[in-house]
Scaffold this motif. Sequence first.
Motif, PDB file in Angstrom:
ATOM      1  N   ALA A 110       0.866  -1.301   0.070  1.00  0.00           N
ATOM      2  CA  ALA A 110      -0.012   0.144  -0.061  1.00  0.00           C
ATOM      3  C   ALA A 110       0.840   1.256   0.078  1.00  0.00           C
ATOM      4  O   ALA A 110       0.187   2.155  -0.286  1.00  0.00           O
ATOM      5  CB  ALA A 110      -0.958  -0.051   1.153  1.00  0.00           C
ATOM      6  N   GLU A 111       1.996   1.239   0.375  1.00  0.00           N
ATOM      7  CA  GLU A 111       2.968   2.295   0.441  1.00  0.00           C
ATOM      8  C   GLU A 111       3.332   2.763  -0.876  1.00  0.00           C
ATOM      9  O   GLU A 111       3.447   4.031  -1.161  1.00  0.00           O
ATOM     10  CB  GLU A 111       4.407   1.850   1.144  1.00  0.00           C
ATOM     11  CG  GLU A 111       5.462   3.159   1.166  1.00  0.00           C
ATOM     12  CD  GLU A 111       6.895   2.523   1.495  1.00  0.00           C
ATOM     13  OE1 GLU A 111       6.968   1.303   1.659  1.00  0.00           O
ATOM     14  OE2 GLU A 111       7.633   3.500   1.783  1.00  0.00           O
ATOM     15  N   ILE A 112       3.680   1.885  -1.903  1.00  0.00           N
ATOM     16  CA  ILE A 112       4.018   2.055  -3.212  1.00  0.00           C
ATOM     17  C   ILE A 112       3.176   1.787  -4.451  1.00  0.00           C
ATOM     18  O   ILE A 112       3.355   2.234  -5.529  1.00  0.00           O
ATOM     19  CB  ILE A 112       5.403   1.527  -3.427  1.00  0.00           C
ATOM     20  CG1 ILE A 112       6.502   2.043  -2.404  1.00  0.00           C
ATOM     21  CG2 ILE A 112       5.823   2.072  -4.874  1.00  0.00           C
ATOM     22  CD1 ILE A 112       6.669   3.606  -2.071  1.00  0.00           C
ATOM     23  N   GLY A 113       1.747   1.330  -4.042  1.00  0.00           N
ATOM     24  CA  GLY A 113       1.220   0.678  -5.016  1.00  0.00           C
ATOM     25  C   GLY A 113       0.478   1.584  -5.529  1.00  0.00           C
ATOM     26  O   GLY A 113      -0.278   1.234  -6.611  1.00  0.00           O
ATOM     27  N   GLN A 114       0.524   2.865  -5.600  1.00  0.00           N
ATOM     28  CA  GLN A 114      -0.044   3.774  -6.453  1.00  0.00           C
ATOM     29  C   GLN A 114       0.776   4.413  -7.505  1.00  0.00           C
ATOM     30  O   GLN A 114       0.422   5.535  -8.094  1.00  0.00           O
ATOM     31  CB  GLN A 114      -0.749   4.973  -5.738  1.00  0.00           C
ATOM     32  CG  GLN A 114      -1.816   4.306  -4.824  1.00  0.00           C
ATOM     33  CD  GLN A 114      -2.398   5.443  -4.054  1.00  0.00           C
ATOM     34  OE1 GLN A 114      -2.802   6.371  -4.518  1.00  0.00           O
ATOM     35  NE2 GLN A 114      -2.248   5.182  -2.377  1.00  0.00           N
ATOM     36  N   LEU A 115       1.923   3.595  -8.018  1.00  0.00           N
ATOM     37  CA  LEU A 115       2.821   4.184  -9.037  1.00  0.00           C
ATOM     38  C   LEU A 115       2.134   4.159 -10.368  1.00  0.00           C
ATOM     39  O   LEU A 115       2.728   3.520 -11.200  1.00  0.00           O
ATOM     40  CB  LEU A 115       3.991   3.613  -8.854  1.00  0.00           C
ATOM     41  CG  LEU A 115       4.949   3.942  -7.575  1.00  0.00           C
ATOM     42  CD1 LEU A 115       6.249   3.510  -7.782  1.00  0.00           C
ATOM     43  CD2 LEU A 115       5.111   5.458  -7.542  1.00  0.00           C
ATOM     44  N   SER A 116       0.995   4.387 -10.571  1.00  0.00           N
ATOM     45  CA  SER A 116       0.277   4.297 -11.881  1.00  0.00           C
ATOM     46  C   SER A 116       0.204   5.639 -12.624  1.00  0.00           C
ATOM     47  O   SER A 116       0.172   6.762 -11.984  1.00  0.00           O
ATOM     48  CB  SER A 116      -1.211   3.794 -11.466  1.00  0.00           C
ATOM     49  OG  SER A 116      -1.983   4.081 -12.845  1.00  0.00           O
ATOM     50  N   THR A 117       0.507   5.562 -13.669  1.00  0.00           N
ATOM     51  CA  THR A 117       0.058   6.864 -14.699  1.00  0.00           C
ATOM     52  C   THR A 117      -1.240   7.261 -14.587  1.00  0.00           C
ATOM     53  O   THR A 117      -1.383   8.183 -15.207  1.00  0.00           O
ATOM     54  CB  THR A 117       0.739   6.736 -16.063  1.00  0.00           C
ATOM     55  OG1 THR A 117      -0.125   5.455 -16.805  1.00  0.00           O
ATOM     56  CG2 THR A 117       2.038   6.202 -16.122  1.00  0.00           C
ATOM     57  N   ILE A 118      -2.133   6.547 -14.062  1.00  0.00           N
ATOM     58  CA  ILE A 118      -3.492   6.896 -14.088  1.00  0.00           C
ATOM     59  C   ILE A 118      -3.834   7.882 -12.768  1.00  0.00           C
ATOM     60  O   ILE A 118      -3.160   7.679 -11.763  1.00  0.00           O
ATOM     61  CB  ILE A 118      -4.626   5.783 -13.521  1.00  0.00           C
ATOM     62  CG1 ILE A 118      -4.404   4.664 -14.261  1.00  0.00           C
ATOM     63  CG2 ILE A 118      -5.890   6.338 -13.527  1.00  0.00           C
ATOM     64  CD1 ILE A 118      -4.887   3.325 -13.854  1.00  0.00           C
ATOM     65  N   PRO A 119      -4.064   9.412 -13.147  1.00  0.00           N
ATOM     66  CA  PRO A 119      -4.254  10.174 -12.231  1.00  0.00           C
ATOM     67  C   PRO A 119      -5.111   9.742 -11.008  1.00  0.00           C
ATOM     68  O   PRO A 119      -6.208   9.023 -11.364  1.00  0.00           O
ATOM     69  CB  PRO A 119      -4.872  11.353 -13.109  1.00  0.00           C
ATOM     70  CG  PRO A 119      -4.367  11.184 -14.494  1.00  0.00           C
ATOM     71  CD  PRO A 119      -4.376   9.773 -14.550  1.00  0.00           C
ATOM     72  N   PRO A 120      -4.875  10.196  -9.853  1.00  0.00           N
ATOM     73  CA  PRO A 120      -5.642   9.729  -8.814  1.00  0.00           C
ATOM     74  C   PRO A 120      -7.280   9.560  -8.839  1.00  0.00           C
ATOM     75  O   PRO A 120      -7.879   8.846  -8.500  1.00  0.00           O
ATOM     76  CB  PRO A 120      -5.279  10.946  -7.631  1.00  0.00           C
ATOM     77  CG  PRO A 120      -3.824  11.046  -7.939  1.00  0.00           C
ATOM     78  CD  PRO A 120      -3.870  11.143  -9.427  1.00  0.00           C
ATOM     79  N   LYS A 121      -7.923  10.846  -9.607  1.00  0.00           N
ATOM     80  CA  LYS A 121      -9.423  10.862  -9.384  1.00  0.00           C
ATOM     81  C   LYS A 121      -9.868   9.945 -10.735  1.00  0.00           C
ATOM     82  O   LYS A 121     -11.036   9.931 -10.640  1.00  0.00           O
ATOM     83  CB  LYS A 121      -9.641  12.444  -9.919  1.00  0.00           C
ATOM     84  CG  LYS A 121      -9.463  12.992  -8.516  1.00  0.00           C
ATOM     85  CD  LYS A 121     -10.406  14.460  -8.476  1.00  0.00           C
ATOM     86  CE  LYS A 121     -10.334  15.234  -7.209  1.00  0.00           C
ATOM     87  NZ  LYS A 121     -11.131  16.602  -7.045  1.00  0.00           N
ATOM     88  N   GLN A 122      -8.858   9.210 -11.546  1.00  0.00           N
ATOM     89  CA  GLN A 122      -9.358   8.484 -12.635  1.00  0.00           C
ATOM     90  C   GLN A 122      -9.172   6.866 -12.118  1.00  0.00           C
ATOM     91  O   GLN A 122      -9.323   6.010 -12.948  1.00  0.00           O
ATOM     92  CB  GLN A 122      -8.590   8.810 -13.639  1.00  0.00           C
ATOM     93  CG  GLN A 122      -8.729  10.215 -14.264  1.00  0.00           C
ATOM     94  CD  GLN A 122      -8.145  10.312 -15.617  1.00  0.00           C
ATOM     95  OE1 GLN A 122      -7.732   9.591 -16.474  1.00  0.00           O
ATOM     96  NE2 GLN A 122      -7.949  11.733 -15.699  1.00  0.00           N
TER      97      GLN A 122
END
Length: 593
Positions: free
Chosen positions: A385-397
């Motif tokens: 959960a610490e690094i799991g948001q390294l997506s190129t998807i912007p947060p609100k998308q």
Amino acid sequence: MALVGAVKLFFCLVLWLSCILSCSQGKQNFSEFPYPFMKRASSFSSSSSSSSTSSSGGNNAYDYIIVGGGTAGCPLAATLSQNFSVLLLERGGAPFSNANVSFLGNFHIALADTSPTSASQAFVSTDGVINARARVLGGGTSINAGFYTRASSSFINKVGWDAKLVNESYPWVEKQIVHRPKLAPWQRAVRDSLLDVGVSPFNGFTYDHVYGTKIGGTIFDRFGRRHTAAELLASGNPQKLSVLVHATVQKIVFDTSGKQPKAVGVIFKDEKGEQHQALLVNRPRSEIILSSGAIGTPQMLMLSGIGPKAELQKLNISVVLDNEFVGKGMADNPMNAIFVPTKSPVQQSLIQTVGITKKGVYIEASSGFGQSSDSIHCHHGIVSAEIGQLSTIPPKQRTPEAIQAYIKGKRDLPHEAFKGGFILEKIATPFSIGELRLINTNVDDNPSVTFNYFKHPYDLERCVEGIRMAMTIVQSEHVTNYTQLGKESVEKILNVSVSANVNFIPRHPNDTTSLEQFCKDTVITIWHYHGGCHVGKVVSPEHNVLGVQRLRIVDGSTFNESPGTNPQATVMMMGRYMGVKILRDRLGRNAGI
């Protein structure tokens, strides 16, 4: 609701990928309740009382009721119990027999667990960033990365604390639960690179918050065992201290017959769903103290009738006190990360090395370990959960469909992607602020929280500077010697990361516009949110809630900024500090503390 579904889906993936790690820990033999004064909430009855209350106000009455057995609540309860009866109410369970809490190797599992009884409760800010709040005795110290560092002297001066008492309170914590880390190889490489890029001087191992590069303390011992604020309860007086877990406070009870509302007790629910009432003894200086954190404390005030009148009335909450500032001034320190692949698996480490710049850009390091089976790769960084948001998807998308595609893309990552470390870049003292609002009157549900990441241009400017610094570190001799990866291997990961929809490294490091977008698209939290009950607006300098009697707040909701590079040291110190101060103000020399 769609975003909540996406979070659950994402965390299910995390738990699935984490199965090998959790199984490898083996069976544990730790007692759920190591202290005689600790019990489940269902044990509470109308005849419950501490030994000192029966002669001073009847059964079921206490000198202090503390709501929230977290980072501040535990040291506060232990301290106040030296002289007075204390009831500490914690909505979560005990951490001692929970292997996901107790061991460094399971750090990410505790954060990813979305079950109703987990040690952490996931929430998603309206910004679209997945976050977590503690739901366990010990609070954030039971689920965090363990880094221990004191606040700067300027922070202590700003909040108006007695420097002498502060310098007595920090060691009280440190002697009981803080350790010197054994520096991991990845941490050494980042330390040397920080010095090469000019984040100097090297301050060695120190708890102090000073400019330059340093090694901080940790609440993990040399065996990887976590020591939390819950262990500080061992310093309490067992004859005067009662601790109830799975005790979810519903609201504060007020006597409104006088000129000012007066807190007289709390209503709480036990693990079986039964309601109980705990009361203060009938003395002017007895208090209810909220220590439920930056999310829980403003939420509890509003549920109890203290907050913006119009918002309370919308939910049919009886208004005890109209205060427009409750829930306002919420802030979170934005973090972005760069993944650095290595030729071989690296030793797991959480935060040990930190670079502190005068512009308020902090650089930290984290590394994981890889395991593989016939069908699965596990990596602390990639799946946590610490690094799991390294997506190129912007947060609100980040819709459920987008998360599905993100998960599918991760399956295509090369084996090298499960070996490596992270350079973490955090912005201190963000200028961007938001607010907290109630969604409903159920205390078990998360309120609506907005942080407005990078709304202020200076925060975005500093993020760009921090990412550029991190890129320089990645290219430094110390890091490249450590990774032992040739240019072709790195390019292979970068190329695959494009199709996998993952930002490992910014594509255009010299393009400010591109870096600004990278900051926005990959922003994550480092769980250092604060505010919502600021001094001068919600509480007095002594942390008494303005406009009511016998109610105080002792936690990070009163902060305008997150102290140090990690707030846990200062929040634990704050619990001890305020406890001593309350005793000395009430008893003078007779406090004996």
